[in-house]
Design a protein around this motif. Structure first.
Motif, PDB file in Angstrom:
ATOM      1  N   MET A 124     -37.595 -27.342 -16.086  1.00 38.24           N
ATOM      2  CA  MET A 124     -37.025 -28.063 -17.400  1.00 38.24           C
ATOM      3  C   MET A 124     -36.421 -27.307 -18.057  1.00 38.24           C
ATOM      4  N   GLU A 125     -37.128 -26.092 -18.396  1.00 40.11           N
ATOM      5  CA  GLU A 125     -36.756 -25.223 -19.702  1.00 40.11           C
ATOM      6  C   GLU A 125     -35.366 -24.528 -19.327  1.00 40.11           C
ATOM      7  N   VAL A 126     -35.274 -24.131 -17.713  1.00 42.02           N
ATOM      8  CA  VAL A 126     -33.798 -23.649 -17.505  1.00 42.02           C
ATOM      9  C   VAL A 126     -32.830 -24.440 -17.851  1.00 42.02           C
ATOM     10  N   TYR A 128     -32.527 -26.329 -20.277  1.00 41.19           N
ATOM     11  CA  TYR A 128     -32.477 -26.763 -21.561  1.00 41.19           C
ATOM     12  C   TYR A 128     -32.874 -28.109 -21.908  1.00 41.19           C
ATOM     13  N   LYS A 129     -33.944 -28.471 -21.389  1.00 44.02           N
ATOM     14  CA  LYS A 129     -34.427 -30.026 -21.675  1.00 44.02           C
ATOM     15  C   LYS A 129     -35.186 -29.863 -22.968  1.00 44.02           C
ATOM     16  N   LYS A 130     -35.186 -31.038 -23.827  1.00 47.11           N
ATOM     17  CA  LYS A 130     -35.916 -30.857 -25.173  1.00 47.11           C
ATOM     18  C   LYS A 130     -37.342 -30.617 -24.962  1.00 47.11           C
ATOM     19  N   PRO A 131     -38.000 -29.835 -25.877  1.00 46.15           N
ATOM     20  CA  PRO A 131     -39.462 -29.369 -25.740  1.00 46.15           C
ATOM     21  C   PRO A 131     -40.229 -30.698 -25.617  1.00 46.15           C
ATOM     22  N   ILE A 134     -40.168 -32.521 -22.342  1.00 49.66           N
ATOM     23  CA  ILE A 134     -40.654 -31.678 -21.421  1.00 49.66           C
ATOM     24  C   ILE A 134     -42.180 -31.877 -21.374  1.00 49.66           C
TER      25      ILE A 134
END
Ligand SMILES: Nc1ncnc2c1ncn2[C@@H]1O[C@H](COP(=O)(O)OP(=O)(O)OP(=O)(O)O)[C@@H](O)[C@H]1O
Ligand SMILES: [Mg+2]
Lengths: 243, 295
Positions: A124-126, A128-131, A134
């Motif tokens: 999800m980080e790659v 650019y989902k919101k922290p 996530i």
């Protein structure tokens, strides 16, 4: 004149039910010196389908999945995923396509010195989902797989069955359109297998195309879906299950 | 979650994992900047001093006899034939006597018994500003020595020569230390980033598989290189500035330093050194990460 907007997402353009998600035409993969892992494979997986890939150990299941997600390139033949010749994709386009494909590898590919939560979050980080999103998604998945108490454990310390479920959680976390799962239940008991299959079925109902490679007769003999059996790198049978 | 958030998080992870080698690189870059800037500072000050000194540069041609007005005109023409000059001034024997007496001041009475023509007549030639290279001055003086009636040409040869060779030496040292800076900054940074990449090879491979763009993978490392360059040059230059202050404080008063008017870099040069260092370090990290991305 209206401006034509280029779609950033290669997979979205043809991601409509009834369309073809995976198309393989006369695909072969030969490893040096002369190991024919796959020969002359031709088949089609529709968008939204749940598709099983079976066969004895060494039949070529993992090789086939690796070709679909562009981890490996075919020696011969054409592979299209969502209408894109996956071997011609490069750079940004390939990256965006891969963000839409979730893969649970047979060897897991977990980062052993990172926590369970970090491992699941990476896909999800790659994109650019919101922290916050996530964190929420990670907690949900861990709950569904009965791993809530492992949130902050290092994956290297977990049992193989637990690692297997983490790998699965990572593959579905980013809500990909195509999910490739290699041997998802090899180290699991019947009850846990049930939970894993529930999760995959839910993803499938939500519209994801899923390909599962497995030996486990208990998971592919139920339900109405197609099963393809490989033998020595060739298609032995391809039939619809209807039980 | 936006791009830069991801980049900083990733750079932070890199730093936590390899901070010892990062720190060593940072020290190396600082030291190289310090060494280079030190010599470069000496160089610029030498050039400045050289300019100031050559403003006073004049060649003095001692003559056998006072030239008559006609002869003066001829000599003037001869000199200007070789090269244009800033000024040419004839000093007769009695002029020389008066100057000398003036210089002696109160002690001028020692001259009372001397004949008024005991000093030789001379020509003071101030060459054009453009004619300031060591070899040109030398050629000019050789030419002046061939003038009819000239006995000797003086321009502080030894001093000019030494200054010239010292400037040459410093130029070479600046070039060498500049090369050292380029090598250390580029290669040390490339090397530490290679180390980081190898240490996190598994993760970077996985990032590619889950669809990280090249920029997502690359930017944290580039940022690291940029930071190394920025911090290294700032610390290196600060160290030099402290050294500079210390020297000016302890060596003020009559002496060489005063003659040289030691000055620190102007802001433009400071900014250039910082930018140069950032550029080199970023290039270093870029080559490393690019090698990885190609695989
Ligand atoms: N990188 C490789 N180099 C050489 N041979 C390989 C390579 N990868 C796979 N093979 C061979 O290709 C054949 C198919 O391997 P594959 O991993 O696809 O089997 P599989 O069906 O996934 O088996 P399992 O059920 O045990 O996972 C095997 O004979 C294997 O030895
Ligand atoms: Mg396999």
């Amino acid at each position: 004149m209206p401006k034509i907007v280029q779609n950033q997402d290669p997979i979205e353009t043809k991601d409509i039910p009834g369309n073809t998600m995976i198309e393989m035409i006369k695909v072969s993969r030969t490893y040096a010196p002369d190991i024919k892992a796959l020969s002359d494979i031709s088949f089609t997986v529709d968008t939204g389908e749940l598709f099983f890939l079976i066969g004895r150990s060494g039949a070529g299941k993992t090789t086939l999945l690796k070709l679909i997600c562009n981890m490996d390139t075919p020696s011969k033949g054409l592979i299209e995923v969502a209408g894109h010749n996956i071997n011609n994709l490069k750079g940004k386009k390939l990256a965006h396509l891969r963000q839409k494909i979730g893969v649970a590898y047979q060897d897991f590919k977990l980062l052993s010195d990172r926590t369970v939560a970090e491992n699941i979050a990476i896909s999800m980080e790659v994109s650019y989902k919101k922290p916050r999103a996530i964190r929420q998604r990670v907690r949900d998945l861990l709950e569904q797989l009965q791993l809530t108490d492992k949130h902050d454990a290092l994956t290297g310390d977990l049992s193989r069955g637990e690692q297997q479920r983490i790998a699965l959680a990572r593959s579905v976390a980013n809500s990909p359109r195509l999910i490739l799962v290699d041997e998802p239940t090899g180290n699991l008991d019947a009850a846990t297998t049930e939970r894993v299959m529930d999760l995959l079925t839910r993803c499938n109902k939500a519209g994801a195309t899923i390909v599962i490679a497995t030996h486990d007769a208990s998971i592919y003999q139920k339900g109405n879906h197609r099963v393809m059996e490989l033998r020595n790198g060739k298609i032995h049978s391809l039939s619809r299950n209807s039980r | 979650m936006n791009f830069w958030f991801a980049v900083f998080r990733q750079a932070g992870r890199n730093l936590r994992q390899t901070w010892t080698s990062q720190f060593m690189t940072f020290l190396t870059v600082s030291l190289s900047v310090l060494i280079f800037a030190f010599f470069y500072l000496i160089y610029t000050n030498m050039i400045g001093a050289g300019d100031r000194l050559s403003d006073d540069l004049r060649l003095i041609v001692y003559l056998e006899d006072d030239p008559g007005p006609e002869m003066q005109e001829q000599l003037r023409r001869k000199i200007n034939n070789f090269d244009k000059t800033e000024s040419i001034q004839f000093i007769s024997k009695s002029d020389a006597y008066e100057r000398f007496a003036e210089q002696l001041g109160e002690d001028s009475d020692v001259l009372t018994d001397m004949p008024r023509d005991f000093l030789p007549a001379s020509i003071e030639v101030v060459p054009l500003k453009s004619l300031r290279g060591y070899n040109q001055i030398k050629l000019f003086s050789e030419y002046l020595a061939t003038l009819p009636g000239s006995e000797k040409v003086q321009y502080g040869q030894e001093w000019v020569e030494r200054f010239y060779y010292f400037t040459r030496l410093i130029t070479i040292v600046v070039l060498l230390s500049g090369t050292l800076l380029i090598l250390t900054a580029t290669f040390m940074v490339a090397y530490t980033i290679r180390l980081t990449i190898m240490g996190r090879h598994e993760e970077l491979e996985l990032l590619k598989l889950v669809g990280a763009t090249n920029n997502y993978i690359r930017t944290p490392f580039l940022l690291e290189g940029t930071l190394q360059g920025l911090m290294g040059s700032i610390i290196g230059l600060s160290a030099l500035y402290i050294l500079f202050q210390w020297i000016s404080l302890h060596f003020t008063g009559p002496g060489l330093i005063n003659l040289f008017h030691f000055t620190f870099f102007p802001p433009m040069v400071i900014v250039s050194i910082i930018l140069g260092s950032i550029g080199l370090c970023t290039i270093g990290s870029f080559t490393s990460i690019q090698k990885f991305l190609k695989i």
